[in-house]
Motif scaffolding. Structure first.
Motif, PDB file in Angstrom:
ATOM      1  N   ARG B 721       0.737  -1.285   0.163  1.00 52.48           N
ATOM      2  CA  ARG B 721       0.122   0.136   0.076  1.00 52.48           C
ATOM      3  C   ARG B 721       1.011   1.257   0.242  1.00 52.48           C
ATOM      4  N   GLN B 724       1.693   3.026  -3.299  1.00 50.48           N
ATOM      5  CA  GLN B 724       0.433   3.603  -4.068  1.00 50.48           C
ATOM      6  C   GLN B 724       0.309   4.980  -3.534  1.00 50.48           C
ATOM      7  N   SER B 725       1.282   5.841  -3.797  1.00 51.33           N
ATOM      8  CA  SER B 725       1.280   7.164  -3.273  1.00 51.33           C
ATOM      9  C   SER B 725      -0.033   7.913  -3.791  1.00 51.33           C
ATOM     10  N   GLY B 726      -0.220   7.688  -5.102  1.00 56.62           N
ATOM     11  CA  GLY B 726      -1.358   8.484  -5.842  1.00 56.62           C
ATOM     12  C   GLY B 726      -0.797   9.520  -6.674  1.00 56.62           C
ATOM     13  N   LYS B 727       0.516   9.635  -6.396  1.00 52.79           N
ATOM     14  CA  LYS B 727       1.268  10.673  -7.350  1.00 52.79           C
ATOM     15  C   LYS B 727       1.731  10.305  -8.535  1.00 52.79           C
ATOM     16  N   GLN B 729       3.856  11.222 -10.645  1.00 51.19           N
ATOM     17  CA  GLN B 729       5.204  11.046 -10.791  1.00 51.19           C
ATOM     18  C   GLN B 729       6.100  10.096 -10.293  1.00 51.19           C
ATOM     19  N   ASN B 730       5.670   9.433  -9.052  1.00 49.92           N
ATOM     20  CA  ASN B 730       5.979   8.350  -8.510  1.00 49.92           C
ATOM     21  C   ASN B 730       5.864   7.163  -9.527  1.00 49.92           C
ATOM     22  N   GLY B 732       5.362   7.077 -12.360  1.00 48.72           N
ATOM     23  CA  GLY B 732       6.601   7.605 -13.553  1.00 48.72           C
ATOM     24  C   GLY B 732       7.561   7.022 -13.278  1.00 48.72           C
ATOM     25  N   GLN B 733       8.259   7.379 -12.197  1.00 48.75           N
ATOM     26  CA  GLN B 733       9.614   6.948 -11.815  1.00 48.75           C
ATOM     27  C   GLN B 733       9.778   5.497 -11.877  1.00 48.75           C
ATOM     28  N   PHE B 736       9.740   4.253 -15.500  1.00 47.10           N
ATOM     29  CA  PHE B 736      10.924   4.307 -16.363  1.00 47.10           C
ATOM     30  C   PHE B 736      11.831   3.772 -15.600  1.00 47.10           C
ATOM     31  N   GLY B 737      11.935   3.526 -14.558  1.00 42.75           N
ATOM     32  CA  GLY B 737      12.845   2.958 -13.524  1.00 42.75           C
ATOM     33  C   GLY B 737      12.805   1.643 -13.951  1.00 42.75           C
ATOM     34  N   ALA B 740      14.234   0.839 -17.280  1.00 45.07           N
ATOM     35  CA  ALA B 740      15.636   0.965 -17.418  1.00 45.07           C
ATOM     36  C   ALA B 740      16.133  -0.216 -17.095  1.00 45.07           C
ATOM     37  N   VAL B 741      15.655  -0.800 -15.869  1.00 47.17           N
ATOM     38  CA  VAL B 741      16.283  -1.900 -15.361  1.00 47.17           C
ATOM     39  C   VAL B 741      16.160  -3.246 -16.223  1.00 47.17           C
ATOM     40  N   ALA B 743      15.843  -3.127 -19.471  1.00 53.85           N
ATOM     41  CA  ALA B 743      16.802  -2.810 -20.685  1.00 53.85           C
ATOM     42  C   ALA B 743      18.162  -3.077 -20.235  1.00 53.85           C
ATOM     43  N   ILE B 744      18.495  -2.899 -19.002  1.00 51.66           N
ATOM     44  CA  ILE B 744      19.895  -3.194 -18.646  1.00 51.66           C
ATOM     45  C   ILE B 744      19.904  -4.833 -18.493  1.00 51.66           C
TER      46      ILE B 744
END
Lengths: 99, 750, 164
Positions: B721, B724-727, B729-730, B732-733, B736-737, B740-741, B743-744
């Motif tokens: 829980r 699940q900040s509801g934001k 951008q989190n 999004g991070q 994308f994170g 990226a992982v 892809a690595i």
């Protein structure tokens, strides 16, 4: 000219765009960063079109520009709506989905 | 044959008129004068379509060598090549694939020897009706690369044959009369410019549709007329019912459009070409080889026909469409657009003929839908008080008649009925508009009555059109209806007895409900308020022209025996001779029934008895007070006619109740005595075993494991829980994170 | 080729620096103007790649239309014009980490894959007419779809943004 110099330019711009999307608080600036990401992709389209001597690259770049324009229109409308309802466009203020 | 090859001019002119009216109508021309442009354009195309019709008859009467299809039905394509240069030939050559490519290329004109035997057989079986032996090929012009996508070229062009020119004349004539009539009817309307712009666009779209060279053009024209219909039904969109009706029409048509698209795709997938000419030719050259694909295509296209031509069960939009201005109802919802579906069946007739096995069956989907719609529409027409709705249901019924005729293989009868129906139904609608114009814009027949003496012109034209619709000798409807009944009786290999019964019932009912309309509108006492007056000449003249066509329209397809005493046998069956695309139909073995005097007398007798019964009914109830007296009489006793008359009552209270009650009673008994007992027994045994299972398995084994799983989920949920900040951008991070992982990981692994 | 490489270097420098400033500046109007610089620079790169129509469209659509839209968006949302401390969120280190990780993996794969491959030189140059041909023949359906998309976006934007 190296192929990579264009591709790396695109990659750098894309990552800067990602940073902007993830870090900026103002929703309009988030949208601007998304534009930056789309443009980074466009460079790849055009340069690969040149590399393979096909015109499709340019055509898809144009399509991306059109889609981006549509995206900005709707995106800004949503931002305006948010501003009107919440008097804020700080993306960190919106956490209705919080679990 | 200049006009036939340059037929594209005909839809182009009203399209230009549309653009001029729309862009310059209000400011430059002045909104009061836009009708001049519309009328000029439509007059022009009226003349051009008459020229085209004349040139087509010349082509049939005195065929030049290039007009006659080779005796092999496979080979009629090569004269196109001669006519229209390379691109047409190439187009066919590319599209047809292996089977037909040879026959259509223009340099292969002569090597068709091996097809002769089969073709001779076809042409022999195809000429039972006794028309000329030459198969006249259509005039097809084609610009083979209109646009292309994914390697498929889409052609654009015109396909002109007898069917096309017949529709051209009908559409242009009625459109012209409606344009003229409308100058008075919508005078001073707040959207006069919009109205005339849409009329022009509609005319252009319909003409484009009827001369479509390929099925893609058919779809385009089909949708364009749908848009115009939408715009004109909702012409007075300030009132909610009008916009609702427009939306209903549009959305109901979308349902059918799915069928249209799928059907066209199936056709394209089967034949690899969009060209109507090539598809029809391919089917008629080898009937039965693609039966299943054609069955699927025909069923899908039938859905489209049901929506556009108001067939059961998608007919519901058509009566609501009467919310539009009356001239529009006459033009679009009676005479032209709604026959688009019928036209499409006629145009792609080999598809339906083969798909539904019309030649060999004694009932099929198309005939049944058509016949059922005809019966249902005629029944509903009794229950309406709105004069336009009566006419709308009548239109539904008559369209069903046409579809039924096509379903039983009576191609010519259906098209002939389309032709005559267009004129007398337009006349009826414009007459209804004239009545409403006089009687303070009401369409309620209860507020009319006795208008005969106020508006004699409207009355007489209405009566003529009514007689024509009822099928009274010698009006136009008699001849076409007779042919349909005959077609249903004789059929192809076997008759269509059910369709014949439907047809006869509808003939009777049509006469009856139309007599009722005439009675309520024009006879008895005037029940409205104010002083009705005859409409001005600009409205009555079109009425008289249409009434004239309703009177003499039958002359275009008189059977031979009628003309024999006058020595004019050469003029018999003109519609059949000119309009029937025998070049496609002969390969199917379509036969034409011989004229039958007894069938004609039966049809006439049914229509007359319908009129007489209704007349007697109203005559006996006329009384001094007319309307009020009727209810009193109704209480005295129900006659068959009155039950007919209270059709909704009949539907709801008698039929439904009488069916419902015994079924409900018997079901109840069955329920109480048989089912209940069985259920009780089963229930008791189930209860006993259930107790045992509950005690040992459920509580013990299953419940324990479920509880354990729930506890686990609860604990892990609490932990997750926090993510699940509801934001956004989190998220999004994380996105994308994670990308990226991944892809690595890929880079390392690969 | 030397001239082109020099041009590329100069333009790329401007573009990357502008992009960095765009996502770091505290003044939102400056941020928008840096984005203009980035877009104009990319237009120059397209010219270097002989994609004249894309370059023109880039200027017309992005700098001409989209940027004006952004400026209107900034005005209408009454964003603080001038310096503001609140432009970057508290989680910017995470964002920077993610972006750097992404950048690293992309850079590595690009160098690994394309190494010293050169852009085809002296190949066919596609002029505006060729692009037009391609759009209206091969890509006609996508083109129509895009036009429907733009219409939908237009209607959607109006529906969302109007006061009712």
């Amino acid at each position: 000219m190296l192929l990579n110099q264009f591709l790396i330019l695109g990659a750098v711009l894309f990552c800067i765009g990602v940073y902007g999307v993830l870090a900026r608080k103002n929703a309009v600036m988030v949208l601007m960063s998304i534009e930056l990401m789309l443009n980074a992709v466009n460079i790849n389209m055009v340069v690969f079109g040149v590399q393979h001597e096909v015109v499709s690259g340019q055509v898809f770049a144009l399509f991306i520009i059109a889609v981006a324009a549509a995206e900005v229109g709707v995106g800004l409308a949503i931002v305006l709506l948010l501003y009107r309802n919440q008097t804020s466009i700080d993306v960190e203020d919106f956490d209705l989905m919080k679990g | 044959m200049w006009m036939l090859e340059n037929a594209f001019l005909i839809p182009l002119i009203p399209a230009l008129s549309f653009a001029v009216i729309l862009f310059f109508g209000k400011r430059v021309i002045g909104s009061g004068r836009v009708h001049l442009i519309g009328i000029t354009a439509v007059s022009l195309i009226w003349v051009l379509s008459l020229v085209a019709a004349f040139q087509w008859t010349q082509r049939v009467e005195h065929p030049s060598s290039d007009a006659i299809a080779q005796i092999s039905v496979d080979d009629h394509g090569d004269d196109h090549g001669d006519d229209h240069g390379d691109d047409h030939g190439d187009d066919h050559g590319d599209d047809h694939g292996d089977d037909h490519g040879d026959d259509h290329g223009d340099d292969h004109g002569d090597d068709h020897g091996d097809d002769h035997g089969k073709a001779a057989m076809h042409s022999e079986s195809g000429h039972g009706g006794g028309h000329g032996s030459a198969l006249i090929s259509p005039v097809v012009t084609s610009y083979s690369k209109w646009w292309s996508n994914g390697g498929v070229d889409f052609a654009i062009g015109t396909h002109v044959d007898g069917l096309t020119v017949l529709l051209l004349v009908v559409v242009a004539s009625i459109s012209l009369l409606v344009h003229i009539y409308s100058t008075e009817y919508v005078k001073g309307d707040r959207r006069y410019v919009h109205y005339y712009a849409f009329l022009s666009l509609f005319t252009a779209a319909m003409l484009f549709f009827v001369m479509a060279q390929n099925i893609v053009q058919l779809i385009v024209g089909w949708e364009l007329v749908g848009v115009c219909s939408f715009g004109l039904i909702g012409h007075w969109w300030e009132e909610k019912p009008n916009t609702d009706a427009a939306l209903k029409a549009f959305l109901t048509n979308r349902v059918g459009d799915i069928g249209l698209l799928v059907g066209m795709i199936v056709l394209w997938g089967t034949f690899g070409t969009f060209s109507i000419d090539a598809i029809n030719t391919a089917i008629s050259a080898s009937p039965g080889t693609q039966h299943f694909a054609l069955l699927v295509a025909a069923c899908c296209l039938m859905a489209a026909v049901a929506s556009k031509s108001g067939q059961f069960p998608l007919h519901t939009w058509l009566p609501d469409a009467m919310a539009g201005p009356t001239p529009v109802s006459a033009l679009i919802h009676a005479a032209t657009m709604v026959v688009a579906g019928v036209y499409m069946i006629a145009r792609l007739y080999p598809v339906f003929y083969d798909g539904f096995s019309i030649g060999t069956s004694s009932i099929n989907l198309m005939a049944f839908i058509g016949g059922f719609t005809a019966l249902m529409g005629a029944g509903l027409a009794f229950a309406q008080w709105d004069i336009k709705k009566v006419l709308a249901y009548s239109t539904v019924s008559q369209l069903g008649y046409m579809v039924m005729a096509l379903g039983v293989g009576a191609w010519t009868a259906a098209i002939f009925h389309l032709f005559t129906h267009a004129f007398f139904k337009a006349c009826l609608f414009l007459g209804a508009g004239s009545v409403s114009h006089a009687a303070h814009h009401t369409f309620d027949m209860r507020k009319m009555g006795g208008l005969k003496k106020f508006m004699p012109h409207t009355y007489w034209t209405f009566v003529i059109a009514t007689l024509a619709l009822s099928g009274i000798f010698p009006f136009a409807g008699f001849w076409s209806k007779d042919e349909i009944l005959l077609g249903a009786k004789v059929g192809q290999q076997s008759g269509y007895p059910l369709m014949l019964i439907f047809g006869c019932a509808v003939a009777f009912m049509t006469a009856a409900y139309m007599t009722r309309v005439v009675w309520y509108t024009f006879h008895g006492e005037y029940r409205g308020h104010g002083h009705p007056h005859e409409s001005p000449k600009v409205m009555t003249v079109p009425l008289w022209i249409l009434a004239g066509m309703a009177l003499v329209g039958g002359a275009f397809n008189l059977p031979g025996p009628v003309l024999k005493p006058f020595g004019l046998e050469g003029l018999a069956h003109r519609v059949q001779t000119y309009a029937e695309p025998s070049v496609y139909l002969s390969g199917l073995g379509l036969s034409h029934p011989d004229p039958s005097l007894s069938m004609a007398l039966i049809g006439l007798g049914l229509a007359l008895s319908g009129i007489i019964v209704t007349y007697l009914y109203f005559w006996r109830n006329m009384g001094p007070k007319g309307l009020t007296e009727r209810n009193k009489y109704a209480k005295a006793g129900y006659t068959f006619l009155e039950n007919k008359y209270y059709l909704d009552y009949l539907y709801n209270d008698i039929i439904v109740a009488s069916i419902k009650k015994p079924i409900a009673n018997s079901a109840n008994w069955f329920n109480q005595n048989v089912l209940d007992k069985a259920v009780n027994t089963a229930g008791e045994s189930a209860r006993d075993s259930g107790r045992w299972i509950y005690k040992w398995i459920d509580q013990g084994a299953i419940d324990g494991s479920v509880n354990a799983a729930a506890r686990g989920a609860d604990t892990s949920g609490e932990g997750l829980r926090t993510i699940q900040s509801g934001k956004v951008q989190n998220y999004g991070q994380l996105l994308f994170g994670a990308a990226a992982v991944l892809a690595i990981v890929f880079v390392i692994v690969i | 080729m030397v001239a082109q490489n020099i041009a590329f270097g100069i333009i790329s420098g401007i573009v990357v620096l502008s992009a960095l400033r765009m996502v770091t500046t505290r003044n939102i109007v400056h941020s928008a103007l840096f984005l203009v610089a980035v877009l104009a620079g990319l237009s120059g790169q397209y010219v270097l790649l002989a994609a004249e129509f894309v370059a023109t469209t880039q200027v017309l659509v992005y700098i001409g239309a989209v940027m004006v839209l952004f400026l209107f968006g900034i005005m209408l949302t009454k964003a603080p014009i001038g310096k503001s401390m609140q432009m970057t969120g508290t989680q910017w280190p995470i964002a920077a980490g993610v972006a750097l990780m992404l950048g690293a993996v992309i850079l590595y794969s690009l160098l690994d894959q394309f190494g010293s491959e050169r852009v085809t030189e002296g190949g066919k140059i596609y002029r505006t007419a060729d692009v037009g041909d391609e759009v209206f023949s091969t890509y006609i359906i996508p083109f129509e779809a895009i036009s429907v998309l733009l219409l939908a976006a237009l209607i959607g934007a109006i529906v969302l943004a109007r006061k009712d």
